[in-house]
Design a protein around this motif. Structure first.
Motif, PDB file in Angstrom:
ATOM      1  N   LYS A  96      82.363  54.396  41.151  1.00 10.50           N
ATOM      2  CA  LYS A  96      82.030  55.790  40.858  1.00 10.50           C
ATOM      3  C   LYS A  96      80.552  56.002  41.156  1.00 10.50           C
ATOM      4  CE  LYS A  96      79.470  56.238  37.799  1.00 10.50           C
ATOM      5  NZ  LYS A  96      78.028  55.785  37.559  1.00 10.50           N
ATOM      6  N   PHE A 125      85.081  53.177  32.213  1.00  7.80           N
ATOM      7  CA  PHE A 125      84.799  53.446  30.797  1.00  7.80           C
ATOM      8  C   PHE A 125      86.085  53.586  29.976  1.00  7.80           C
ATOM      9  CE2 PHE A 125      80.191  54.769  29.768  1.00  7.80           C
ATOM     10  CZ  PHE A 125      79.661  53.847  30.642  1.00  7.80           C
ATOM     11  N   VAL A 159      67.592  53.736  31.504  1.00  7.83           N
ATOM     12  CA  VAL A 159      68.489  53.309  32.583  1.00  7.83           C
ATOM     13  C   VAL A 159      67.762  53.269  33.929  1.00  7.83           C
ATOM     14  CG1 VAL A 159      70.677  54.024  31.553  1.00  7.83           C
ATOM     15  CG2 VAL A 159      69.344  55.695  32.833  1.00  7.83           C
ATOM     16  N   GLN A 163      68.179  51.014  37.469  1.00  8.77           N
ATOM     17  CA  GLN A 163      68.772  51.865  38.508  1.00  8.77           C
ATOM     18  C   GLN A 163      67.762  52.971  38.872  1.00  8.77           C
ATOM     19  OE1 GLN A 163      72.378  52.030  35.681  1.00  8.77           O
ATOM     20  NE2 GLN A 163      73.250  52.675  37.618  1.00  8.77           N
ATOM     21  N   LEU A 166      68.415  56.701  39.924  1.00  9.75           N
ATOM     22  CA  LEU A 166      68.886  57.719  38.988  1.00  9.75           C
ATOM     23  C   LEU A 166      67.794  58.737  38.655  1.00  9.75           C
ATOM     24  CD1 LEU A 166      71.009  55.580  36.464  1.00  9.75           C
ATOM     25  CD2 LEU A 166      71.819  56.983  38.383  1.00  9.75           C
ATOM     26  N   ASP A 176      76.291  60.809  37.096  1.00  2.41           N
ATOM     27  CA  ASP A 176      76.185  59.356  36.863  1.00  2.41           C
ATOM     28  C   ASP A 176      76.966  58.891  35.635  1.00  2.41           C
ATOM     29  OD1 ASP A 176      74.971  56.646  36.915  1.00  2.41           O
ATOM     30  OD2 ASP A 176      74.041  57.376  35.062  1.00  2.41           O
ATOM     31  N   LEU A 177      76.766  59.572  34.512  1.00  5.91           N
ATOM     32  CA  LEU A 177      77.302  59.100  33.233  1.00  5.91           C
ATOM     33  C   LEU A 177      78.367  60.048  32.693  1.00  5.91           C
ATOM     34  CD1 LEU A 177      76.842  59.416  29.876  1.00  5.91           C
ATOM     35  CD2 LEU A 177      77.156  57.142  30.876  1.00  5.91           C
ATOM     36  N   HIS A 180      81.993  59.547  33.534  1.00  7.57           N
ATOM     37  CA  HIS A 180      82.801  58.631  32.704  1.00  7.57           C
ATOM     38  C   HIS A 180      83.318  59.357  31.459  1.00  7.57           C
ATOM     39  CE1 HIS A 180      81.657  54.944  34.824  1.00  7.57           C
ATOM     40  NE2 HIS A 180      80.387  55.092  34.545  1.00  7.57           N
ATOM     41  N   TYR A 230      70.468  61.682  27.863  1.00  8.57           N
ATOM     42  CA  TYR A 230      69.595  60.504  27.939  1.00  8.57           C
ATOM     43  C   TYR A 230      68.209  60.875  27.411  1.00  8.57           C
ATOM     44  CZ  TYR A 230      72.509  56.976  30.243  1.00  8.57           C
ATOM     45  OH  TYR A 230      73.461  56.014  30.515  1.00  8.57           O
ATOM     46  N   TRP A 286      75.027  45.751  27.056  1.00  6.53           N
ATOM     47  CA  TRP A 286      75.929  46.076  28.162  1.00  6.53           C
ATOM     48  C   TRP A 286      77.331  45.501  27.992  1.00  6.53           C
ATOM     49  CZ3 TRP A 286      74.795  49.231  32.350  1.00  6.53           C
ATOM     50  CH2 TRP A 286      73.469  49.660  32.466  1.00  6.53           C
ATOM     51  N   ILE A 289      80.439  47.674  28.436  1.00  3.83           N
ATOM     52  CA  ILE A 289      80.742  48.035  29.825  1.00  3.83           C
ATOM     53  C   ILE A 289      81.246  46.801  30.573  1.00  3.83           C
ATOM     54  CG2 ILE A 289      79.671  48.745  32.004  1.00  3.83           C
ATOM     55  CD1 ILE A 289      77.882  50.647  30.437  1.00  3.83           C
TER      56      ILE A 289
HETATM   57  O1  89Y Z   1      75.294  54.254  36.190  1.00  4.05           O
HETATM   58  C1  89Y Z   1      75.749  54.406  34.867  1.00  4.05           C
HETATM   59  C2  89Y Z   1      77.109  54.012  34.560  1.00  4.05           C
HETATM   60  O2  89Y Z   1      78.048  54.134  35.312  1.00  4.05           O
HETATM   61  O3  89Y Z   1      77.179  53.516  33.291  1.00  4.05           O
HETATM   62  C3  89Y Z   1      75.915  53.534  32.668  1.00  4.05           C
HETATM   63  C4  89Y Z   1      74.933  53.658  33.824  1.00  4.05           C
HETATM   64  O4  89Y Z   1      74.605  52.354  34.250  1.00  4.05           O
HETATM   65  C5  89Y Z   1      73.649  54.390  33.510  1.00  4.05           C
HETATM   66  O5  89Y Z   1      73.913  55.705  33.139  1.00  4.05           O
END
Ligand code: 89Y
Ligand code: NAD
Length: 343
Positions: A96, A125, A159, A163, A166, A176-177, A180, A230, A286, A289
């Motif tokens: 994604k 997610f 984040v 990354q 972002l 991005d988030l 999910h 965020y 993490w 996830i």
């Molecule tokens: O990229 C995002 C994701 O898919 O899950 C959390 C993240 O890494 C940061 O928002």
């Protein structure tokens, strides 16, 4: 069945989780990797002991006989890579966000359908064990028919250090988030007919929105609020927990911070700890996830073995992606947006 031979394209920040997860999964292994950045190729190749390394995806497809490919690059490269997989008749997983636009996403679904190859979006997610626990309660009938949901992700976790891209895109949290969290809303309450959205940018150091509030009508008749931020500094940082409230005709579900699930329903009230396991290679925070990455990749292998569509197939994910597009359109117009028109 012989072990499936997979290749991973894109050896960046998140792909490391996918590589760990493939090692945990019976029935499949990664036999080749590809990244246009030789340094990322070296790091991931050495870490996971993969000898076959390519800097060009076309050479990977030409040089290897593959049962599937796992695309872990960022969105701009997804369409050409998925279309390349389809052209080589190789089943494909795509990270994604599925694509930069809904038109691209539709073209990718069409290319794979025409080639007869399975396509799954790595929309992980909904595979987190706390989210699956909520789905199990709904399926049990304990709270009756859901009429309201709040699916909430509010954090101030940095984040951007992992990354950095972002911080630079015109679009941030919804694409991005929020994608999910919108998918979780669909997973729990069903498809959506209308969405109304408000967004804000609180952090001046980034280009896109970091707060989004979305009100949705589900076709089931339920109403939900999906809220993401965020820019929310809390006493205990909840990243990356999704908090859930669902009210039904016979009771309620509350998934609270700390993975505490409270169900009040036909049999009274029960409180359970639905914390995800900390896998051997995972790290807090993490791990929630990371565990879902194993679950979705195992699901892919199971679906290939049975010849059935994955839950987050490309076709299914068009409905989640359409919500993202509709949210941005509605945030700009400040008007509710109908979903069926875009699909
Ligand atoms: O990229 C995002 C994701 O898919 O899950 C959390 C993240 O890494 C940061 O928002
Ligand atoms: P990244 O920039 O760290 O890694 C992407 C890698 O892909 C880079 O190494 C880049 O060189 C490589 N790449 C790009 N185009 C390529 C091409 N055409 N051929 C070969 N290699 C190519 O990005 P990331 O943070 O790892 O994110 C990757 C994707 O994963 C994003 O779409 C992101 O949204 C997603 N992601 C998902 C989750 C999740 O929970 N599902 C979490 C974090 C990130």
């Amino acid at each position: 069945m012989a072990e499936l031979r997979g290749a991973l394209i894109g050896c960046g920040f998140f792909a490391v989780n996918q590589m760990h997860a493939w090692r945990d999964i019976a029935g499949a292994s990664i036999i080749a990797i590809c990244d246009r950045d030789p340094e990322r190729l070296r790091i991931v190749g050495d870490q996971f002991g993969i000898a076959k390394r390519y800097t060009d995806a076309a050479e990977l497809f030409a040089g290897e006989s593959l049962d599937f490919v796992d695309i872990a690059t960022t969105a701009p490269s997804h369409r050409p890579l998925v279309e390349m997989a389809a052209a080589h008749r190789v089943p494909v997983i795509c990270q994604k966000p599925f694509a930069p636009t809904l038109a691209d996403a539709k073209a990718m679904v069409k290319a794979c359908a025409e080639a007869g190859v399975p396509l799954m979006v790595h929309e992980n997610f909904r595979w987190q064990s706390p989210i699956q626990a909520v789905r199990t309660v709904l399926d049990s009938g304990e709270i009756g028919t859901p009429f309201f949901g709040r699916i909430s992700f509010r954090s101030a976790y940095d984040v951007f250090s992992g990354q950095p891209y972002l911080a630079t895109g015109k679009r941030f949290i919804i694409e991005d988030l929020g994608i999910h969290i919108l998918d979780i809303a669909r997973f729990l309450l069903g498809d959506v007919s209308t969405i109304t959205t408000r967004i804000a940018r609180i952090n001046p150091a980034i280009a896109g929105e970091d707060v989004a509030t979305m009100l949705m009508d589900h076709k089931s008749g339920a109403t939900s609020v999906v809220d993401c931020s965020y820019a929310t500094k809390l006493a205990t940082e909840p990243f990356p927990e999704t908090l859930i409230e669902i009210d039904g005709s016979d009771g309620t579900i509350r998934l609270a911070q700390g993975y505490r699930l409270t169900v009040t329903g036909k049999s009274g009230t029960a409180v359970t700890d639905v914390s995800p396991p900390l896998l051997a290679w995972a790290s807090r925070p993490w791990h929630n996830i990371q565990e879902s990455v194993v679950a979705i990749q195992q699901h892919w292998v199971d679906c290939l073995a049975k010849g059935v569509q994955p839950a987050t197939s490309g076709a299914d994910n068009l409905k989640t992606f359409a919500l993202v597009e509709a949210a941005y359109a509605g945030a700009a117009s400040r008007q509710p947006v109908q979903l069926d028109a875009s699909l």
